[in-house]
Design a protein around this motif. Structure first.
Motif, PDB file in Angstrom:
ATOM      1  N   ILE A 127       0.840  -1.152  -0.008  1.00 50.50           N
ATOM      2  CA  ILE A 127      -0.188   0.062   0.044  1.00 50.50           C
ATOM      3  C   ILE A 127       0.721   1.188   0.066  1.00 50.50           C
ATOM      4  CG2 ILE A 127      -1.701   1.396   1.245  1.00 50.50           C
ATOM      5  CD1 ILE A 127      -2.719  -1.491   2.162  1.00 50.50           C
ATOM      6  N   ILE A 163      -6.655   6.722   7.020  1.00 48.01           N
ATOM      7  CA  ILE A 163      -7.072   5.402   7.630  1.00 48.01           C
ATOM      8  C   ILE A 163      -8.043   5.519   8.748  1.00 48.01           C
ATOM      9  CG2 ILE A 163      -5.986   3.342   8.642  1.00 48.01           C
ATOM     10  CD1 ILE A 163      -3.155   4.268   7.625  1.00 48.01           C
ATOM     11  N   ILE A 170      -9.139   1.821   4.384  1.00 51.85           N
ATOM     12  CA  ILE A 170      -7.934   2.634   3.863  1.00 51.85           C
ATOM     13  C   ILE A 170      -8.243   3.393   2.569  1.00 51.85           C
ATOM     14  CG2 ILE A 170      -5.580   2.520   2.929  1.00 51.85           C
ATOM     15  CD1 ILE A 170      -5.287   0.121   4.663  1.00 51.85           C
ATOM     16  N   CYS A 197      -3.700  -3.178  -4.072  1.00 48.89           N
ATOM     17  CA  CYS A 197      -3.850  -2.427  -2.626  1.00 48.89           C
ATOM     18  C   CYS A 197      -5.004  -3.049  -2.071  1.00 48.89           C
ATOM     19  CB  CYS A 197      -3.991  -1.035  -2.727  1.00 48.89           C
ATOM     20  SG  CYS A 197      -2.612  -0.144  -3.150  1.00 48.89           S
ATOM     21  N   ALA A 201      -5.216  -4.798   1.743  1.00 49.90           N
ATOM     22  CA  ALA A 201      -6.013  -4.133   2.466  1.00 49.90           C
ATOM     23  C   ALA A 201      -6.808  -5.295   3.372  1.00 49.90           C
ATOM     24  CB  ALA A 201      -6.965  -3.052   2.093  1.00 49.90           C
ATOM     25  N   PHE A 208     -10.126  -1.346   1.092  1.00 49.68           N
ATOM     26  CA  PHE A 208      -9.290  -0.286   0.383  1.00 49.68           C
ATOM     27  C   PHE A 208     -10.575   0.454  -0.471  1.00 49.68           C
ATOM     28  CE2 PHE A 208      -6.894   1.672  -3.283  1.00 49.68           C
ATOM     29  CZ  PHE A 208      -5.869   2.054  -2.572  1.00 49.68           C
TER      30      PHE A 208
END
Length: 286
Positions: A127, A163, A170, A197, A201, A208
């Protein structure tokens, strides 16, 4: 062993320097120590927000800083080369074997073409790396010489990674100057990274989310084994082949991927997704 020690390791810094020089000659954006430092700090921040112990946070920092050393050997398979190099370098330190292997594994799995999140350390690294999209990563050159990678990064005028630990979300929020780079071009380059990503997550027990110019974007994956191409094309035509040229380009891109890949990915503007999700073809597939 500490993050501070690895940042002052001459061999690591020379590998990063040489790798960045090599990529500059190949036309890539900045992959210098500045990028690696940013990745290290972002990875550490993610784990800290989710309550991971300081030991894991330090491993993420070290892996983040070292993750691109493999570019000194070759861009192709640079993650795996980086893992092998890191393994030898880390043997010089008083690091336990499990910790060394964790760092090596995170480095070796950070590239979207061959890797994926295998543990929280690698997830945070991925990430941190894939969300480092910014104008300052474009090397100094005339704008007329920009390729699509340059335009995509240069077009990002603002980037924030948020976050939410309560909701376990996220969020990457981007502002993109569409006079420099179209949304289609952005996702042509970064779609696989954003999907990576999402998987990272998941490894952290989070979701994400991506926002571009204030609009939420749904990252959608369709595995062709569930439905035939013609069925997918009907749905894509219905929702993408409008008078809006960008929707038409999205359809063409998705159709080409369907024809040539066993698995295809594309992005869907959120306003279309609610309708698409009602289709029996797409239920539990996106």
């Amino acid at each position: 062993m500490t993050y501070k020690e690895i940042r002052h390791n001459e061999e690591v810094n020379e590998l990063l320097k040489k790798g960045n020089q090599n990529l500059g000659l190949l036309g890539y954006t900045d992959h210098s120590q500045a990028h690696c430092t940013r990745v290290a700090e972002t990875a550490a921040h993610i784990l800290k927000k989710f309550g991971y112990p300081e030991h894991d946070i330090e491993l993420a920092r070290i892996a983040g800083y070292m993750h691109d050393i493999g570019n000194a050997i070759n861009r192709n398979r640079h993650a795996e080369y980086g893992g092998l190099l890191a393994n030898e370098i880390l043997k010089q330190y008083d690091l336990s074997i499990p910790d060394r292997i964790t760092i090596v594994s995170a480095i070796s799995n950070h590239d979207e073409s061959t890797g994926g999140a295998v543990d929280p350390i690698s997830a945070a690294l991925i990430i941190g790396d894939k969300t480092d999209v910014r104008r300052s990563r474009v090397r100094e050159k005339p704008k007329a010489a920009f390729d699509i990678h340059d335009r995509v990064n240069y077009a990002v005028t603002d980037q924030t990674l948020k976050i939410n630990t309560e909701k376990k979300v996220i969020s990457l929020n981007l502002q993109i100057d569409t006079d420099i780079c179209s949304m289609y071009e952005y996702f042509e380059i970064f779609l696989q990274r954003m999907l990576m990503c999402r998987g990272a997550a998941d490894m952290l027990g989070a979701t994400f989310k991506l926002t571009a110019n204030g609009a939420k974007v749904i990252l959608c994956v369709i595995k062709h084994r569930y439905v035939c191409y013609s069925q997918i094309e009907i749905v894509l035509q219905r929702f993408f082949c409008t008078k809006n040229p960008s929707h038409h380009r999205l359809f063409i891109s998705a159709r080409v991927q369907l024809m040539h890949n066993h698995r295809t990915s594309f992005y869907v503007p959120v306003r279309f997704f609610n309708s698409m999700s009602q289709s029996s073809i797409f239920r539990k597939k996106c």
